[in-house]
Design an enzyme around this catalytic site. Sequence first.
Site, short mmCIF file in Angstrom:
data_model
loop_
_atom_site.label_atom_id
_atom_site.label_comp_id
_atom_site.label_asym_id
_atom_site.label_seq_id
_atom_site.Cartn_x
_atom_site.Cartn_y
_atom_site.Cartn_z
N GLY A 433 52.51 34.17 2.72
CA GLY A 433 52.09 35.15 1.72
C GLY A 433 50.66 34.99 1.25
O GLY A 433 49.82 35.85 1.47
N TRP A 562 60.82 27.80 -12.61
CA TRP A 562 59.43 27.37 -12.78
C TRP A 562 58.82 27.88 -14.08
O TRP A 562 57.60 27.94 -14.22
CB TRP A 562 58.60 27.79 -11.57
CG TRP A 562 58.89 26.94 -10.37
CD1 TRP A 562 59.69 25.85 -10.32
CD2 TRP A 562 58.37 27.11 -9.05
NE1 TRP A 562 59.71 25.32 -9.06
CE2 TRP A 562 58.92 26.07 -8.26
CE3 TRP A 562 57.50 28.02 -8.46
CZ2 TRP A 562 58.61 25.93 -6.90
CZ3 TRP A 562 57.20 27.88 -7.12
CH2 TRP A 562 57.74 26.86 -6.34
N HIS A 643 61.73 32.80 1.03
CA HIS A 643 61.09 31.53 1.40
C HIS A 643 61.52 30.44 0.44
O HIS A 643 61.69 30.68 -0.76
CB HIS A 643 59.56 31.66 1.35
CG HIS A 643 58.86 30.35 1.54
ND1 HIS A 643 58.81 29.71 2.75
CD2 HIS A 643 58.21 29.55 0.66
CE1 HIS A 643 58.15 28.57 2.62
NE2 HIS A 643 57.78 28.44 1.36
N HIS A 696 50.16 21.43 3.26
CA HIS A 696 49.78 20.56 2.15
C HIS A 696 48.89 19.41 2.63
O HIS A 696 48.61 18.49 1.87
CB HIS A 696 51.03 20.02 1.45
CG HIS A 696 51.81 21.10 0.76
ND1 HIS A 696 52.74 21.86 1.43
CD2 HIS A 696 51.77 21.57 -0.50
CE1 HIS A 696 53.26 22.74 0.59
NE2 HIS A 696 52.70 22.58 -0.58
#
Length: 756
Positions: A433, A562, A643, A696
């Site tokens: 994305g 979150w 995802h 990452h």
Amino acid sequence: MYTSVIGYPRIGSNRELKFLTEDYFKENITEAQLQENAKHLRDEQWKHQYASGISLIPSNDFTFYDCMLDTAVLLGATPKRYSDLGLSSLDTYFAMARGYQGKAGDVKALPMRKWFNTNYHYIVPELSEDIHFCLSGSKPFDEFLEAKAQGILTKPVLIGPLTFLKLSTYTGEKDFSALADELTNAYKELLLRFNELGAEWIQFDEPILVTDLDEKDISLLKQLYTPLLKQKRSIKLLLQTYFGDIRDCYKEVTELDFDGIGLDFIEGNENISLIAEHGFPKDKVLFAGVVCGRNIWRNHYENTLQTLAALQKAAPKLAVSTSCSLLHVPYTVEKELQLPEEIRKYLAFAMEKLKELAELEILIQDEDFTGNPLFTKNAKLHSQRPDRSDKDVQERIKLLSDKDFVRTPSLQERELLQKEVLRLPLLPTTTIGSFPQTREVKTIRSQYKKGELSFSEYQNKLQALIADCISLQEELGLDVLVHGEYERNDMVEFFGENLSGFLFTTQGWVQSYGTRCVKPPIIWGDVKRVSPITVELSKYAQSLTVKPVKGMLTGPVTILNWSFPREDISLSEIALQIALAIRDEVLDLEASGLSIIQVDEAALKEKLPLRRADWHTGYLDWAIKAFRLVHSGVKARTQIHTHMCYSEFSDILTDIDSMDADVISFEASRSSLTILNAIKSSHFQTAAGPGVYDIHSPRIPSTDEIVIAIHTLLQNIPAEKLWINPDCGLKTRGVEETVPSLRHMVEAAKQVRKEL
């Protein structure tokens, strides 16, 4: 009576550690400069706690990246491929965390996973029969002496040996417990050294004790600690647990010769009944975790004091503690001046929780605390909480029926229709994305927020960025494109800003992993969508290409998990409210012409109860229903993607399948694609895109490396159900890493496609 903090935020009140570490990565500062500035950060956090009157202030809770990684390095558990690079000890440490690609060699980073059911990620140590535990560093001792030089006698904090072993990966053939004796000897050396330095208390963190344990685990607990406890001498040892209760091992834990036992009375629902049923040793201190370390609301003193009073009858030696480390909450409410005082007074971040600990210590020792001004002020605050409900939202929730959670026709029928409509090649390539958030992107958003750009000027600049992004993806040869998400500061905060019921901080940063920090919004009231959020920019992106562009949304469970949720209604009700809001956006995206819509549930597993028996007594049932509500109204030809981020999914694959998405992508590269066997054995029906490279890490994967990964995937997932993508969004990566990595990914997919 003690007051104890399990751990404290280490990033700095203004994210200083993030910027310092990133400057070090860019070689803008030296290691000496990094270390000196880190020392100032540690000094600041100790002084805050000391000034607040905290008795037992933690040290060694600071880390440049992660405490599990620190523990591995301290114990000599550095895999040979990293030590063979010949780098400095600090750069070897960072190579384990981030990977390394340079003159010294090319190595991938160690795996990264969620820390129990939080949004914090830890680096997974790698153990083998070749690694021999021994003290290989001085970090805990150095930091203890730093604080001592200030006149502050801290409580060193260490990951306990059982949690360290259970959360590590082990590649040896011998029984796992074969490592225990050598590990215990290394911990004995730690104790001897702290004895010499004059430590009074040492805290061993053993959160693994709140998970499902079998007899073998409990035997290992005894094997590790029985000889260790004989070594403590004058030091007092605290066994600290958090995130749940210790129902599987309460008897064994209380029989061991610890001086203190820390239990969570916020999330550990059965801890108080365990004490009532079995009692608590009179010679031990009970560290009662009654100040919440994971949410940001003011403590309700009346309820907490009732708990403490009940505990004091069973455990006369009582300490008032946080429920877990405060690294999961922001630094201080004091900086949130944009929030009105009428709201700020209900919030407590890390610094405010220090004050709560101190006040609770005073109140529990006051025989008539109900007349104490500290108590009456708190009671008045909680009795005057405003009504935050919305009649429209409540009515929509009431009208929901079973059919609102079921999409028709079946997955198999939809799959055939979508293949006909989308006409994608075998092994379609896409991204998750987001594209890199460059300085230019951040400047444009900042200028708009400051009023330096009008809305039309801002939209024009965003459209130019989107046009460049679409052009780049077409040049790279990706099959399904995205608009880049340049308008989004964060995948949750962005949606919260466009939904009613949310509050936002300016400095409410919380560490997610390494230098990655997030700013969770606060759910204050009922949630609803006021107007379309992503439709115009998504529609614009689709107008630039004949290839399908994914509409990109964040799912209700991730937005909830979150955020800092309100506590006056259930999590399941909040999830349904958010799901209805995102459902409205999904239907508008479909109506605007988008044929693929991705609803990210990166945090689905995050709030999964830590004990398997509790999974379907609540959380999974309502979490999956919330996701299904989001997409149940779309047409069969519209392809729904989702995802998921760094977690272990093998044990809930059946539940993930029941979310009834058409395609799921998830992290797999750092975990060496270990989930694949579980996908095959569970007969997973949803098409899947396990990440073929790690975003990452700054290293760039080669085409050949990705070809090998794809072949591994094909051994477990049929080619017609396999998607090729990175393992997460590209927001945190630089353009110079992103473009060649994606180019290699597309080349690899084309190469394997040709072979097939």
